[in-house]
Write an enzyme that holds these catalytic residues in place. Sequence first.
Site, short mmCIF file in Angstrom:
data_model
loop_
_atom_site.label_atom_id
_atom_site.label_comp_id
_atom_site.label_asym_id
_atom_site.label_seq_id
_atom_site.Cartn_x
_atom_site.Cartn_y
_atom_site.Cartn_z
N GLY A 99 30.86 45.98 37.51
CA GLY A 99 30.81 46.94 36.41
C GLY A 99 32.08 46.97 35.58
O GLY A 99 32.11 47.48 34.47
N ARG A 100 33.14 46.45 36.16
CA ARG A 100 34.40 46.42 35.41
C ARG A 100 35.18 45.15 35.73
O ARG A 100 36.40 45.13 35.67
CB ARG A 100 35.24 47.65 35.72
CG ARG A 100 35.52 47.81 37.19
CD ARG A 100 36.73 48.65 37.39
NE ARG A 100 36.89 48.94 38.81
CZ ARG A 100 37.91 49.60 39.28
NH1 ARG A 100 38.84 50.03 38.47
NH2 ARG A 100 38.02 49.83 40.56
N LYS A 145 39.85 42.21 36.42
CA LYS A 145 39.35 43.53 36.84
C LYS A 145 39.84 44.54 35.81
O LYS A 145 41.05 44.61 35.55
CB LYS A 145 39.92 43.83 38.23
CG LYS A 145 39.29 45.01 38.94
CD LYS A 145 39.69 45.00 40.41
CE LYS A 145 39.31 46.28 41.11
NZ LYS A 145 39.74 46.28 42.52
N ASP A 158 33.31 53.07 32.37
CA ASP A 158 33.87 52.54 31.12
C ASP A 158 34.29 51.08 31.23
O ASP A 158 34.77 50.49 30.26
CB ASP A 158 35.06 53.41 30.67
CG ASP A 158 36.18 53.44 31.70
OD1 ASP A 158 36.07 52.73 32.73
OD2 ASP A 158 37.16 54.17 31.49
N GLY A 159 34.16 50.51 32.43
CA GLY A 159 34.52 49.10 32.61
C GLY A 159 36.01 48.84 32.62
O GLY A 159 36.45 47.70 32.69
N ARG A 181 42.73 38.48 39.27
CA ARG A 181 42.61 38.31 40.71
C ARG A 181 42.18 36.89 41.03
O ARG A 181 41.39 36.29 40.28
CB ARG A 181 41.56 39.33 41.19
CG ARG A 181 41.26 39.28 42.63
CD ARG A 181 40.79 40.64 43.08
NE ARG A 181 39.36 40.83 42.85
CZ ARG A 181 38.69 41.89 43.31
NH1 ARG A 181 39.30 42.84 43.99
NH2 ARG A 181 37.42 42.02 43.07
N ASP A 232 29.44 46.03 49.80
CA ASP A 232 29.81 45.28 48.58
C ASP A 232 31.30 44.97 48.56
O ASP A 232 31.76 44.22 47.70
CB ASP A 232 29.42 46.08 47.33
CG ASP A 232 29.93 47.52 47.38
OD1 ASP A 232 29.56 48.23 48.32
OD2 ASP A 232 30.68 47.91 46.49
N ASN A 233 32.04 45.54 49.49
CA ASN A 233 33.48 45.26 49.55
C ASN A 233 33.83 44.39 50.75
O ASN A 233 34.97 44.39 51.21
CB ASN A 233 34.28 46.56 49.59
CG ASN A 233 34.15 47.34 48.29
OD1 ASN A 233 33.87 46.77 47.24
ND2 ASN A 233 34.32 48.65 48.36
N ASP A 278 38.74 43.89 47.29
CA ASP A 278 38.52 45.19 46.65
C ASP A 278 39.43 46.28 47.20
O ASP A 278 39.00 47.21 47.88
CB ASP A 278 37.03 45.61 46.75
CG ASP A 278 36.24 44.97 45.62
OD1 ASP A 278 36.81 44.13 44.90
OD2 ASP A 278 35.05 45.29 45.48
P1 AMP Z 1 34.44 49.81 43.91
O1 AMP Z 1 34.47 51.18 44.46
O2 AMP Z 1 35.62 49.46 43.05
O3 AMP Z 1 34.17 48.77 44.96
O4 AMP Z 1 33.21 49.77 42.88
C1 AMP Z 1 31.90 50.11 43.23
C2 AMP Z 1 30.99 49.83 42.05
O5 AMP Z 1 31.34 50.64 40.94
C3 AMP Z 1 31.04 48.41 41.54
O6 AMP Z 1 29.77 48.05 41.12
C4 AMP Z 1 32.00 48.50 40.39
O7 AMP Z 1 31.82 47.45 39.47
C5 AMP Z 1 31.63 49.84 39.79
N1 AMP Z 1 32.75 50.43 39.04
C6 AMP Z 1 33.91 50.91 39.53
N2 AMP Z 1 34.69 51.37 38.54
C7 AMP Z 1 34.03 51.19 37.38
C8 AMP Z 1 34.30 51.46 36.00
N3 AMP Z 1 35.44 52.03 35.60
N4 AMP Z 1 33.37 51.13 35.08
C9 AMP Z 1 32.22 50.56 35.46
N5 AMP Z 1 31.89 50.28 36.72
C10 AMP Z 1 32.78 50.59 37.70
MG MG Z 2 33.91 46.92 45.12
#
Ligand code: AMP
Ligand code: MG
Length: 478
Positions: free
Chosen positions: A88-89, A109, A121-122, A172, A248-249, A258
């Site tokens: 997502g980002r 990232k 917001d990505g 990364r 997913d991590n 992650d």
């Molecule tokens: P994470 O907790 O970083 O492992 O992210 C879990 C999920 O949330 C993944 O699909 C990420 O891509 C998404 N995600 C985290 N932060 C953002 C963000 N700021 N904008 C869009 N997607 C996000």
């Molecule tokens: Mg993740």
Amino acid sequence: MIGWKFDNSYARLNELMMTKTYPVSVKNPKLVVLNYGLAKELGLDFSNLTEKELADFFTGNQLPEGSEPLAQAYAGHQFGHLSILGDGRAIVLGEHITPTDERFDIQFKGSGRTAYSRGGDGRAALGPMLREYIISEAMYYLNIKTTRSLAVATTGEIVIREKPLKGAVLTRVARSHIRVGTFEYIAIKKDLESLKNLLNYCINRHYPELKIAENKASAFLTAVLDRQIQLITDWMRVGFIHGVMNTDNMAISGETIDYGPCAFMDTYNPETVFSSIDEHGRYAFQNQPGIAQWNLARLAEALVPLLDKDQNKAVDIGEEIIGSFNDKYKKSYMQMMKNKLGIFESRKEDEQLIQDLLNLMFENKFDYTNTFISLMHENNPEIFNNEQFKEWHKRWSARLITTNKPLNSSREIMKQNNPVIIPRNHKVEEALRAANVGDLTVIEKLLSALEQPYLQREDIKMYQTISTDMQYKTFCGT
Ligand code: AMP
Ligand code: MG
């Protein structure tokens, strides 16, 4: 000129697996840190680039030749609940092949929204991206499998979290970004052909020795399990708490991936949790092995259609492999703790000796890392004046001389397994605070100290002090 050599094998997989996406350009990029050591290992030379070119490159304003940016699709169990996720980002630029023929994903990232951003917001904030940089590099030098960090650059834009923060992009480097959740995603789609392709792809890329295996899926599951056991054992060795071990991590390659609310334990307490979102302690220090096994069981479920044509048989095969985790982990953990104590061979009292040390560390609130430093250097009066510890120390000393190995060999193995420097929470925070107001000297000094975590030396006392903040909390910063 820089030395990029892309070969984008993931981009050639089924389009179900990804969405081709470009980074969203940023207003006013500025390079914050660049890992010249890592760049050199990758065969990349950034020395001829201007400041502007570097800033444009490390925020995605200017893409390297040969890259084919894409966001990867994946699912994942987050705190036990299955969701469809995806980058997502983050955006994978492609796979760079090093001069020694090694293949690494280059990923941004915080590079803007993708098809998988949902409400996000990505973007990413400077603090968490620098935090990942510091901790992942520390893990690398601790000899623990991990993704690495090539650079952090600010975007010149503001991201809104609890408060407005400076936006940043992390570059990364990883063996790949394929996760347990990638398999879960394909399994949900019930696309057997794609599942087979993904399995073969992962075997080619990460476990080429399994190409000739009779049952590839079961050999793969076993191999991923073995690498996870090694990884978690290493985390437990240095007191690392990942903080958000969602499926997913968890990377198929066996690298730590992650870095979010992760942190190193100071005072020994097996129930330590730093993450503000982990209310029930699901990902507490002592739960990490059990959670790894739980995550691997999700991988096994995703692989069921490939484990055997007969579903019942397939489930049996999966259960047997997942069931082997406990004994294998215990063996690996015991060996690791014996290395930390410089103990050779096996005696039936070893397990109790180890447990008693941990218990007395817990009861006396000793620092995990510093206790082992004290055992190596006998320089900590707080510990050495403790009656419980004195008793234990006698037993340990007696155990050491039950073998023919000289005490020097014990000391050697201890030195290789007990870090004298870890990225302590208050030192990391101090470096991030300074960086946030433009002072990079603190982070540079910290990074340089973390490059030799096993070398005892004069000027490192400041990195061994314990924080007085007992309520330390970490945030995902997403
Ligand atoms: P994470 O907790 O970083 O492992 O992210 C879990 C999920 O949330 C993944 O699909 C990420 O891509 C998404 N995600 C985290 N932060 C953002 C963000 N700021 N904008 C869009 N997607 C996000
Ligand atoms: Mg993740």
